[in-house]
Design an enzyme around this catalytic site. Sequence first.
Site, PDB file in Angstrom:
ATOM      1  N   ASP A  14       0.814  -1.218   0.000  1.00 47.66           N
ATOM      2  CA  ASP A  14       0.000   0.000   0.000  1.00 47.66           C
ATOM      3  C   ASP A  14       0.848   1.268   0.000  1.00 47.66           C
ATOM      4  O   ASP A  14       0.431   2.290   0.542  1.00 47.66           O
ATOM      5  CB  ASP A  14      -0.966  -0.006   1.195  1.00 47.66           C
ATOM      6  CG  ASP A  14      -1.669  -1.348   1.333  1.00 47.66           C
ATOM      7  OD1 ASP A  14      -2.260  -1.782   0.333  1.00 47.66           O
ATOM      8  OD2 ASP A  14      -1.582  -1.977   2.402  1.00 47.66           O
ATOM      9  N   LYS A  17       1.968   2.161  -5.147  1.00 53.69           N
ATOM     10  CA  LYS A  17       2.645   1.670  -6.355  1.00 53.69           C
ATOM     11  C   LYS A  17       1.827   1.929  -7.613  1.00 53.69           C
ATOM     12  O   LYS A  17       2.355   2.355  -8.621  1.00 53.69           O
ATOM     13  CB  LYS A  17       2.892   0.155  -6.251  1.00 53.69           C
ATOM     14  CG  LYS A  17       3.859  -0.222  -5.170  1.00 53.69           C
ATOM     15  CD  LYS A  17       4.013  -1.732  -5.088  1.00 53.69           C
ATOM     16  CE  LYS A  17       2.812  -2.448  -4.544  1.00 53.69           C
ATOM     17  NZ  LYS A  17       2.531  -2.264  -3.131  1.00 53.69           N
ATOM     18  N   GLY A  41      -4.267  -4.511  -4.414  1.00 52.24           N
ATOM     19  CA  GLY A  41      -5.256  -3.485  -4.739  1.00 52.24           C
ATOM     20  C   GLY A  41      -4.499  -2.226  -5.097  1.00 52.24           C
ATOM     21  O   GLY A  41      -4.007  -1.528  -4.224  1.00 52.24           O
ATOM     22  N   HIS A  42      -4.325  -1.989  -6.389  1.00 49.08           N
ATOM     23  CA  HIS A  42      -3.561  -0.814  -6.818  1.00 49.08           C
ATOM     24  C   HIS A  42      -4.526   0.307  -7.176  1.00 49.08           C
ATOM     25  O   HIS A  42      -5.305   0.202  -8.110  1.00 49.08           O
ATOM     26  CB  HIS A  42      -2.664  -1.165  -8.000  1.00 49.08           C
ATOM     27  CG  HIS A  42      -1.535  -2.073  -7.608  1.00 49.08           C
ATOM     28  ND1 HIS A  42      -0.642  -2.612  -8.472  1.00 49.08           N
ATOM     29  CD2 HIS A  42      -1.172  -2.526  -6.370  1.00 49.08           C
ATOM     30  CE1 HIS A  42       0.227  -3.356  -7.803  1.00 49.08           C
ATOM     31  NE2 HIS A  42      -0.088  -3.318  -6.531  1.00 49.08           N
ATOM     32  N   GLN A 231       2.024  -6.380  -3.471  1.00 50.38           N
ATOM     33  CA  GLN A 231       2.377  -6.518  -2.063  1.00 50.38           C
ATOM     34  C   GLN A 231       3.685  -5.732  -1.862  1.00 50.38           C
ATOM     35  O   GLN A 231       3.827  -4.686  -2.457  1.00 50.38           O
ATOM     36  CB  GLN A 231       2.525  -7.971  -1.612  1.00 50.38           C
ATOM     37  CG  GLN A 231       1.197  -8.723  -1.575  1.00 50.38           C
ATOM     38  CD  GLN A 231       0.732  -9.153  -2.946  1.00 50.38           C
ATOM     39  OE1 GLN A 231       1.440  -9.822  -3.660  1.00 50.38           O
ATOM     40  NE2 GLN A 231      -0.465  -8.776  -3.324  1.00 50.38           N
TER      41      GLN A 231
END
Length: 433
Positions: A14, A17, A41-42, A231
Amino acid sequence: MTKIDVLLGLQWGDEGKGKIVDVLTPAYDVIARFQGGPNAGHTLEFGGMKHVLHIIPSGIFHQDKINLIGNGVLIEPNIFRQEIDALAEKGVDATKNLYISKKAHLILPSHRMMDAANEQAKGSDKIGSTLKGIGPAYTDKVARTGLRVGDTLAPDFLQRYDALKRMHLRMALTLGFDVEQFRIDGMNLEEYEQQWMKSLETLKRFRFVSSEYFVNQCLRDGKRVLAEGAQAMMLDIDFGTYPFVTSSNTITAGVCTGLGVAPSSIGKVMGITKAYCTRVGAGPFPTQLDDETGHRLCEVGHEYGATTGRPRRCGWIDIPALRYACMINGVTELYVTKPDVMNDFETVKMCTAYKIGKRTTDEIPYEYNTAPIEPVLTSYAGWRHSLLGITEYNDLPEKLKEYLAAIERETGVPIAAVSISPDRRDVLFKQVQ
Ligand code: IMP
């Protein structure tokens, strides 16, 4: 022959990225994911809208770029279809520029069931998994029992699917897991499976490739390729805070195995770190703040999981962990995100070493999970200034620049840019690009 550049998170995920990849994308021809799956989750924000991607590379909003899902990635067809549908609603037709490795492994509905069964069996030692089936799907990959994207075209696919599912059901039974009560998105296993099978048809509309040949040919053709990590370093299966980690190699070395490129093909390694630190899920986090300051970081920084909605644990930046990350990944430049969250802070702190009993160390100890670790903190005066409207790195408040210079000094890695708002326009490069 060009080199492949790498972008990855240096903390517990988080770090922002998705947004940095999106900003860097214009300089690349191909954006490739090399590990992880829908646990990621980007988040990208532009045009006043928020977009969250899980499996699809962050270059998908640029129609002229190729996006590649490498062999090291896990694909859950239902989640994949939902992402494709959400993109279509925004007018993005991903079928044109998204390629998928035939060797990428599939997450079955029963992998998701096994994730829940394993977590339940762990009791109070839960990892805090995103429950997307990551651990069980990688387990089958390593056990040589997994199913791959290319297998969906084989005549015996359904038999192999059934055999694997039956094995998972037997394992769940052994763990005392109540399969009847298990639900994914409100559906029982059979209902979810029916959707999953339909979603395979969406998956099959995409171009399946041998990503190793594809990427190497791109490099030979002089194309610029960016590997997008998911991640982060401290969640790496080998070097993270095991067992509170994800099940893949999130580090630069994972690019080689997750795409099929030689170590000598790696170019720049861009590491992303927040100006503070967060962690979602269980596991050690020495600089965590359980006080009002931690709460402020969480609220001002909107620190809630993009995949699970869980509040993230928040704390000061952790230099020993960051230095370790720079060493393992060969980071060549840093991207620092979210200093704006601390705009109102009187003091900003940085952990430069750990105290374990009577010993002080700046290394990540083997006993990271078990020994009580006290962070050694250095205080910096806050900049107490809004960063809104600043467009040049040099125009950042002096106190913030001092804090950023301390990060460079402590890690020995230069900062390339700092991101001062969720908007893709607010990434200030230190040197003019
Ligand atoms: P899993 O990969 O879903 O099994 O989760 C293992 C651990 O990694 C849990 O603590 C998760 O919260 C964490 N994790 C997995 N993916 C991400 C991510 O993309 N960002 C942050 N944490 C993650």
